[in-house]
Motif scaffolding. Sequence first.
Motif, PDB file in Angstrom:
ATOM      1  N   GLN A  17       0.835  -1.192   0.000  1.00 33.74           N
ATOM      2  CA  GLN A  17       0.000   0.000   0.000  1.00 33.74           C
ATOM      3  C   GLN A  17       0.881   1.259   0.000  1.00 33.74           C
ATOM      4  OE1 GLN A  17      -2.872   0.558   3.293  1.00 33.74           O
ATOM      5  NE2 GLN A  17      -4.247  -0.631   1.999  1.00 33.74           N
ATOM      6  N   ASP A  18       1.948   1.179   0.747  1.00 33.80           N
ATOM      7  CA  ASP A  18       2.879   2.288   0.859  1.00 33.80           C
ATOM      8  C   ASP A  18       3.726   2.369  -0.422  1.00 33.80           C
ATOM      9  OD1 ASP A  18       4.981   3.948   1.384  1.00 33.80           O
ATOM     10  OD2 ASP A  18       5.420   3.114   3.366  1.00 33.80           O
ATOM     11  N   GLU A  19       3.529   3.457  -1.171  1.00 32.63           N
ATOM     12  CA  GLU A  19       4.193   3.552  -2.477  1.00 32.63           C
ATOM     13  C   GLU A  19       5.702   3.543  -2.384  1.00 32.63           C
ATOM     14  OE1 GLU A  19       2.661   6.609  -5.111  1.00 32.63           O
ATOM     15  OE2 GLU A  19       0.634   6.047  -4.458  1.00 32.63           O
ATOM     16  N   GLU A  20       6.204   4.183  -1.339  1.00 36.58           N
ATOM     17  CA  GLU A  20       7.647   4.233  -1.161  1.00 36.58           C
ATOM     18  C   GLU A  20       8.216   2.826  -1.001  1.00 36.58           C
ATOM     19  OE1 GLU A  20       9.679   6.725   2.020  1.00 36.58           O
ATOM     20  OE2 GLU A  20       8.283   8.110   1.020  1.00 36.58           O
ATOM     21  N   LEU A  21       7.499   2.040  -0.216  1.00 39.35           N
ATOM     22  CA  LEU A  21       7.942   0.675   0.064  1.00 39.35           C
ATOM     23  C   LEU A  21       7.923  -0.177  -1.206  1.00 39.35           C
ATOM     24  CD1 LEU A  21       8.855  -1.013   2.452  1.00 39.35           C
ATOM     25  CD2 LEU A  21       6.486  -1.641   2.858  1.00 39.35           C
ATOM     26  N   ARG A  22       6.975   0.148  -2.076  1.00 35.84           N
ATOM     27  CA  ARG A  22       6.872  -0.586  -3.342  1.00 35.84           C
ATOM     28  C   ARG A  22       8.200  -0.529  -4.086  1.00 35.84           C
ATOM     29  NH1 ARG A  22       1.443   1.636  -5.970  1.00 35.84           N
ATOM     30  NH2 ARG A  22       0.578   1.508  -3.878  1.00 35.84           N
ATOM     31  N   SER A  68      11.217   0.535  -2.616  1.00 33.42           N
ATOM     32  CA  SER A  68      12.411   0.247  -1.808  1.00 33.42           C
ATOM     33  C   SER A  68      12.496  -1.203  -1.353  1.00 33.42           C
ATOM     34  CB  SER A  68      12.445   1.168  -0.586  1.00 33.42           C
ATOM     35  OG  SER A  68      11.318   0.911   0.242  1.00 33.42           O
ATOM     36  N   PHE A  69      11.400  -1.935  -1.422  1.00 30.93           N
ATOM     37  CA  PHE A  69      11.391  -3.307  -0.918  1.00 30.93           C
ATOM     38  C   PHE A  69      12.352  -4.195  -1.704  1.00 30.93           C
ATOM     39  CE2 PHE A  69       9.866  -7.706  -0.765  1.00 30.93           C
ATOM     40  CZ  PHE A  69       9.810  -7.886   0.604  1.00 30.93           C
ATOM     41  N   LYS A  70      13.217  -4.858  -0.952  1.00 34.17           N
ATOM     42  CA  LYS A  70      14.204  -5.736  -1.593  1.00 34.17           C
ATOM     43  C   LYS A  70      14.171  -7.104  -0.925  1.00 34.17           C
ATOM     44  CE  LYS A  70      17.654  -2.725  -3.560  1.00 34.17           C
ATOM     45  NZ  LYS A  70      16.985  -1.441  -3.279  1.00 34.17           N
ATOM     46  N   PHE A  71      14.395  -8.129  -1.699  1.00 30.81           N
ATOM     47  CA  PHE A  71      14.523  -9.463  -1.111  1.00 30.81           C
ATOM     48  C   PHE A  71      15.403 -10.301  -2.025  1.00 30.81           C
ATOM     49  CE2 PHE A  71      11.950 -12.271  -3.812  1.00 30.81           C
ATOM     50  CZ  PHE A  71      11.280 -11.353  -4.600  1.00 30.81           C
ATOM     51  N   SER A  91       0.625 -16.654   8.578  1.00 32.37           N
ATOM     52  CA  SER A  91       1.111 -17.913   8.060  1.00 32.37           C
ATOM     53  C   SER A  91       2.402 -17.638   7.290  1.00 32.37           C
ATOM     54  CB  SER A  91       0.043 -18.502   7.143  1.00 32.37           C
ATOM     55  OG  SER A  91       0.289 -19.863   6.958  1.00 32.37           O
ATOM     56  N   THR A  92       3.282 -18.627   7.291  1.00 29.41           N
ATOM     57  CA  THR A  92       4.600 -18.431   6.684  1.00 29.41           C
ATOM     58  C   THR A  92       4.678 -19.109   5.325  1.00 29.41           C
ATOM     59  OG1 THR A  92       5.432 -18.765   8.905  1.00 29.41           O
ATOM     60  CG2 THR A  92       7.068 -18.679   7.155  1.00 29.41           C
ATOM     61  N   PHE A  93       5.075 -18.408   4.289  1.00 29.17           N
ATOM     62  CA  PHE A  93       5.516 -19.072   3.058  1.00 29.17           C
ATOM     63  C   PHE A  93       6.570 -18.238   2.355  1.00 29.17           C
ATOM     64  CE2 PHE A  93       1.250 -17.350   2.110  1.00 29.17           C
ATOM     65  CZ  PHE A  93       0.442 -18.097   2.953  1.00 29.17           C
ATOM     66  N   CYS A  94       7.209 -18.893   1.413  1.00 28.52           N
ATOM     67  CA  CYS A  94       8.293 -18.235   0.698  1.00 28.52           C
ATOM     68  C   CYS A  94       7.733 -17.135  -0.192  1.00 28.52           C
ATOM     69  CB  CYS A  94       9.027 -19.246  -0.167  1.00 28.52           C
ATOM     70  SG  CYS A  94       8.030 -19.793  -1.541  1.00 28.52           S
ATOM     71  N   ILE A  95       8.612 -16.290  -0.660  1.00 29.17           N
ATOM     72  CA  ILE A  95       8.235 -15.339  -1.697  1.00 29.17           C
ATOM     73  C   ILE A  95       8.484 -16.080  -3.006  1.00 29.17           C
ATOM     74  CG2 ILE A  95       8.669 -13.073  -2.707  1.00 29.17           C
ATOM     75  CD1 ILE A  95       9.790 -12.234   0.045  1.00 29.17           C
ATOM     76  N   ALA A  96       7.422 -16.268  -3.772  1.00 25.50           N
ATOM     77  CA  ALA A  96       7.526 -17.129  -4.959  1.00 25.50           C
ATOM     78  C   ALA A  96       7.952 -16.374  -6.209  1.00 25.50           C
ATOM     79  CB  ALA A  96       6.195 -17.839  -5.202  1.00 25.50           C
ATOM     80  N   SER A  97       7.920 -15.043  -6.126  1.00 25.12           N
ATOM     81  CA  SER A  97       8.403 -14.285  -7.284  1.00 25.12           C
ATOM     82  C   SER A  97       9.914 -14.139  -7.164  1.00 25.12           C
ATOM     83  CB  SER A  97       7.712 -12.917  -7.351  1.00 25.12           C
ATOM     84  OG  SER A  97       7.678 -12.314  -6.075  1.00 25.12           O
ATOM     85  N   SER A  98      10.504 -13.515  -8.169  1.00 20.81           N
ATOM     86  CA  SER A  98      11.953 -13.351  -8.175  1.00 20.81           C
ATOM     87  C   SER A  98      12.292 -11.881  -7.947  1.00 20.81           C
ATOM     88  CB  SER A  98      12.501 -13.812  -9.526  1.00 20.81           C
ATOM     89  OG  SER A  98      13.721 -13.175  -9.804  1.00 20.81           O
ATOM     90  N   PRO A  99      13.447 -11.623  -7.318  1.00 25.08           N
ATOM     91  CA  PRO A  99      13.847 -10.217  -7.107  1.00 25.08           C
ATOM     92  C   PRO A  99      14.003  -9.456  -8.420  1.00 25.08           C
ATOM     93  CG  PRO A  99      15.365 -11.737  -6.002  1.00 25.08           C
ATOM     94  CD  PRO A  99      14.413 -12.576  -6.777  1.00 25.08           C
ATOM     95  N   THR A 100      14.106 -10.197  -9.521  1.00 24.91           N
ATOM     96  CA  THR A 100      14.215  -9.512 -10.807  1.00 24.91           C
ATOM     97  C   THR A 100      12.856  -8.957 -11.254  1.00 24.91           C
ATOM     98  OG1 THR A 100      13.965 -11.697 -11.813  1.00 24.91           O
ATOM     99  CG2 THR A 100      16.197 -10.827 -11.677  1.00 24.91           C
ATOM    100  N   GLN A 101      11.807  -9.392 -10.592  1.00 24.58           N
ATOM    101  CA  GLN A 101      10.473  -8.851 -10.888  1.00 24.58           C
ATOM    102  C   GLN A 101      10.198  -7.743  -9.882  1.00 24.58           C
ATOM    103  OE1 GLN A 101       8.926 -13.014 -10.345  1.00 24.58           O
ATOM    104  NE2 GLN A 101       7.703 -12.480 -12.122  1.00 24.58           N
ATOM    105  N   LYS A 102       9.984  -6.538 -10.359  1.00 23.33           N
ATOM    106  CA  LYS A 102       9.881  -5.398  -9.441  1.00 23.33           C
ATOM    107  C   LYS A 102       8.432  -4.956  -9.249  1.00 23.33           C
ATOM    108  CE  LYS A 102      14.490  -4.583  -9.591  1.00 23.33           C
ATOM    109  NZ  LYS A 102      15.266  -5.301  -8.603  1.00 23.33           N
ATOM    110  N   GLY A 103       8.208  -4.288  -8.128  1.00 20.03           N
ATOM    111  CA  GLY A 103       6.931  -3.629  -7.895  1.00 20.03           C
ATOM    112  C   GLY A 103       5.879  -4.475  -7.214  1.00 20.03           C
ATOM    113  N   PHE A 104       6.122  -5.771  -7.128  1.00 17.27           N
ATOM    114  CA  PHE A 104       5.139  -6.635  -6.471  1.00 17.27           C
ATOM    115  C   PHE A 104       5.857  -7.866  -5.932  1.00 17.27           C
ATOM    116  CE2 PHE A 104       5.623  -8.271 -10.719  1.00 17.27           C
ATOM    117  CZ  PHE A 104       5.574  -9.639 -10.566  1.00 17.27           C
ATOM    118  N   ILE A 105       5.154  -8.601  -5.074  1.00 22.57           N
ATOM    119  CA  ILE A 105       5.656  -9.919  -4.700  1.00 22.57           C
ATOM    120  C   ILE A 105       4.528 -10.917  -4.925  1.00 22.57           C
ATOM    121  CG2 ILE A 105       7.468  -9.311  -3.050  1.00 22.57           C
ATOM    122  CD1 ILE A 105       5.441  -9.652  -0.823  1.00 22.57           C
TER     123      ILE A 105
END
Lengths: 277, 335
Positions: free
Chosen positions: A30-35, A37-40, A56-70
């Motif tokens: 929701q926070d545009e700045e975080l969109r 700056s978020f890195k993983f 609940s815990t799960f992995c991030i299934a997207s790749s860091p090469t994909q930006k703007g969302f997870i």
Amino acid sequence: MSDLYIPKLVRIEDVVEEAPDVKSFRLVFQDEELRDSFKFETGQFGLYSAFGYGESTFCIASSPTQKGFIQCTFRASGRVTNALSALSIGDTMGFRGPYGNSFPVEEWKGKNMVFIAGGIGLPPVRSVIRYALDRREDFGDITIVYGSKSVADLVYKNELAHWDERADINCIQTVDPGGETEDWKGKVGFVPTVLEEAAPSADNTIAIICGPPIMIKFCLSALDKLGFNDEQVYTTLENKMKCGVGKCGRCNVGDIYVCKEGPVYSAAEVKKMYDDF
Amino acid sequence: MILSKEKLGALVEQVKISGALFAAPAVDGGQVVMKSVNVADEISFDYVITANSAKEYLFPQTETIAVVEIEKNKVKLSAVEPDAPETVLFGVRPCDAAAFASLRSVFTWDFIDESYTKREDKSIVLSVACTKGDEGCFCTSVGLKPDTTDGSDLQLKETTDGGSFVVEALTDKGKEFVKKFSDVFDDGSADTKAIFTPDEIPGGVDIEKIKERLADPAHYADPVWPELARKCFGCGACTFSCPTCHCFDITDEGDVFSTERKKNWDACQIDNFTLHASGHNPRDTQTKRWRNRFMCKFHIYPKKFTTKGCVGCGRCVRVCPVRLDITEVMAEFSK
Ligand code: SF4
Ligand code: SF4
Ligand code: FES
């Protein structure tokens, strides 16, 4: 920070029904700045909140090469995941992370990659697959061996079709005997057997396995037969987690806190662990 | 420096006037517990150790960390600052005071849990050295003493006549406290009662040997484990009463319109503690759960957090409904 356990709000931008009870969400902060700056890194995980139900815990299934969302993919199997599953596009949920270590993808430049996954074990591996495909020139041969109980249970069907078409990926799909449909073009057989038949070369290769413990066990011995040593094989451990930051005391395998020192380990490391699986 | 019991009333009063909480051993429901007191008369001196430890003042059983309001798909999430009142912890036994270092080590390795550190910063620990004990006490077996000063800002020792305490200020916080409430502390010294010494654990305990044995993952297969843990039925009383146990759960309490996110104590002895959503449970037997508790105390804490996982307070021995005695396991693993 006193907001250690406080999630960030995310909006569900897209929902994909992957398989029975399995959904993927595309999430945007929701926070545009975080969109921005978020890195993983590939292999890291997060805690996902369904407010009123918990996390609940799960992995991030997207790749860091994909930006703007997870993206996350999960099976509705408990209170929280059922509540998450009931959410739809436009709804708000919570996310905190990224937590944990990651796959050492930088070290793997120039190597051949073998990705092995079973069922809902594909999402964490998929993060690395996406990464490797987005940096295709950095890697040698890419082999994907993915299987599930039945054709319906395969996740990421669209992506699988796409990987199938690509000439620069050897994508092998399989379903357990009895799980095939009439028009099924993939293999019929268990992942370890199919892996052994595919016989990817161990030379200058890294293998990543994720799936049910029994599948991992048999794949490890298949890889062993194919000449892979334990340093060439990686997996990501799953454990019940509540805090994700080494405080709540429940993710440990012996003296290893999976949330902090994991979830990514080489097979060599896993074999040294206490038998707490 | 002397604090006479007669002047305790004035101390409690002044502390309360300053706005701080005064927690001390006091009788409640037939036992002596650490609780908030308003007047010195409530304070009990007739106790070996309080039934609860002072842990809950820094790490409460339950605390709200966030409030979430949901209205027509609009989510309002507000983090709740930990309420961390100035707190005087009086009459804490030295083992319990020492346990704070253990809690701190978990709550501050890498990520900092400010709920804990803020409360710790606002608290002052006045320990009272032990002049008596019971068969549950075993601090000396884990390398502590009934007058250890670890974790104490001030330590008090009862005078021979029983009317006062000799006070030692150990930290800057302790010295400031004395300055702030200087009129209740008197100069001087006096003879103090003999310090109690716990009995040796039958069979003897060698902490280094225990650590060495636990460091080898092969001990998981030791047939002694099911035998040692057989009695345990997983009630969790040992963990909930332990001053160093730090496990917690994060849960939502409320409904889909309004909910509080809470951090609640949890226990590794409870059967669903590690249960996966898939139904798989890595610690699916009580033996495995008990073994984990022992591992945590004598291997994980010392190795990972370089602090003590067990301070020898003996609570787990006293509260266990089936009297599963951790010291027997310690003796077994000292062999
Ligand atoms: S393990 Fe038992 S004796 Fe040791 S600190 Fe905890 S409650 Fe006290
Ligand atoms: S108090 Fe006793 S019975 Fe209960 S969980 Fe602990 S060891 Fe087991
Ligand atoms: S998830 Fe809480 S300690 Fe690892």
